[in-house]
Design an enzyme around this catalytic site. Structure first.
Site, short mmCIF file in Angstrom:
data_model
loop_
_atom_site.label_atom_id
_atom_site.label_comp_id
_atom_site.label_asym_id
_atom_site.label_seq_id
_atom_site.Cartn_x
_atom_site.Cartn_y
_atom_site.Cartn_z
N ARG A 155 -15.12 7.02 28.04
CA ARG A 155 -13.71 7.12 28.43
C ARG A 155 -13.47 8.58 28.80
O ARG A 155 -13.17 9.40 27.94
CB ARG A 155 -12.81 6.72 27.27
CG ARG A 155 -13.00 5.29 26.78
CD ARG A 155 -11.91 4.92 25.80
NE ARG A 155 -12.18 3.69 25.09
CZ ARG A 155 -12.00 2.47 25.59
NH1 ARG A 155 -11.55 2.33 26.82
NH2 ARG A 155 -12.25 1.41 24.86
N ARG A 215 -6.35 -4.11 22.21
CA ARG A 215 -5.45 -3.00 22.54
C ARG A 215 -4.00 -3.48 22.60
O ARG A 215 -3.52 -4.02 21.61
CB ARG A 215 -5.87 -2.35 23.87
CG ARG A 215 -5.40 -0.91 23.99
CD ARG A 215 -5.79 -0.32 25.31
NE ARG A 215 -7.20 0.03 25.36
CZ ARG A 215 -7.73 1.14 24.82
NH1 ARG A 215 -6.96 2.01 24.21
NH2 ARG A 215 -9.01 1.39 24.90
#
Ligand code: F6P
Length: 329
Positions: free
Chosen positions: A79, A179
């Protein structure tokens, strides 16, 4: 969605964001479709970090042997926050030019696709995405690569928890990933026969859940499984357990499944959609079409503009939660 006329002779492929089972099957499909069509392929390691740091190497069809069944990603992932800086995006494009890479396939989720959009909008690098995320939170595709495996992994664990919950007459709160989205929770909840499902999309209150658990007990249910989507807060299940404990005195046990859901050998469904999507992504690039995600809608391959795939909300899981509740009487 956009059209371009540049001749594609060599493409790059990378995986980005959280890994997802089936990413390798997708890389394999991209590489082998490209080689079958006479196009060269370079693998870019560690997602956007590899673009910035020039971690790229040629890939051949034989390099793809024995990876279709492997979880994780042979290209590694990450990420990258560095890619948010324009100077690093410029550096990435310099590296692509240096290696004579004419187009890209990005396998990842919404964050990865935002990076892909920047490469097309700012530098006109032709790029197509395939949805690689266990969260299934991209609009315009029925499934994302890795979701089916994650659901089955969670289900396998919950079936085991059921055994011990039943033996001890206990209430378990099982937290699943996702998430901001509740797709994993909704599918898992329906498939495991959960007594209650908490997802970010539906405002189930602790009060309602407690009421249901108490009613279920009156009807003779001794053990219960409550599925909680992590929402924006991993560990949220502990807060729910505490609230239930306070209201009922019931000792709610918590099990957070966590990253186990991201690993393991991909299911047949994930291998199949990954192969179809990866191959289609390459063919879309060769046809001069880019700036979109390859999706699957009613079992057909579709092209979904990145902007729509990342910005619209996919709400299909609400129906599953409603059905799950209906069946949990
Ligand atoms: O996007 C996939 C996902 O597994 C989410 O479900 C989860 O919230 C997140 O990644 C965890 O990311 P990380 O492994 O970077 O902590």
């Amino acid at each position: 969605m956009a059209q371009f006329t540049k001749l594609i002779k060599r493409i790059g492929v990378y995986t980005s964001g959280g890994d997802a089972p089936g990413m390798n099957a997708c890389v394999r499909a991209v590489v082998r479709t490209a080689r079958a069509r006479g196009i060269e392929v370079w693998g870019i390691e560690k997602g956007y970090t590899g673009l910035i740091e020039n971690l790229m190497r040629p890939l051949e069809a034989r390099d793809m042997a024995n990876i279709i069944q492997r979880g994780g990603t042979i290209l590694k992932t990450g990420r990258s926050t560095d890619f948010l800086k324009i100077e690093n995006r410029k550096k990435s494009v310099e590296n692509l030019n240096l290696n004579q890479i004419d187009g890209l396939v990005c396998i990842g989720g919404d964050g990865s696709f935002r990076g892909a959009m920047a490469l097309w909008n700012e530098f006109q690098i032709p790029i197509v995405g395939t949805p690689g995320t266990i969260d299934n939170d991209l609009f315009g595709t029925d499934l994302t690569i890795g979701f089916d495996t994650a659901v089955n992994t969670a289900l396998d664990a919950i079936d085991k928890i059921r055994d011990t919950a039943d033996s001890h007459d206990r209430l378990f709160i099982v937290e699943v990933m996702g998430r901001n989205s509740g797709h994993i929770a909704a599918y898992v909840g329906l498939a495991c026969g959960a007594e209650e499902v908490f997802t970010p999309e539906i405002n189930t209150t602790v009060e309602k859940a407690v009421e249901k658990i108490l009613q279920a007990q009156k009807k003779g249910k001794r053990s219960s499984i409550v599925i909680a989507a992590e929402g924006q807060k991993p560990g949220r299940a502990y807060d729910l357990a505490e609230a239930i404990r306070k209201k009922t005195g019931l000792d709610a046990k918590v099990c957070i499944l966590g990253h186990i859901q991201r690993g393991g050998s991909p299911t047949a469904t994930d291998r199949i959609i990954a192969s179809r999507m990866g191959s289609a992504a390459l063919d879309h690039l060769l046809a001069g079409s880019c700036d979109h995600m390859v999706g699957i809608d009613k079992n057909e391959i579709v092209q979904v503009p990145f902007e729509i795939a990342t910005q619209r909300e996919k709400k299909s899981s609400i129906d599953f939660v409603k059905l799950s509740n209906l069946l949990a009487i």
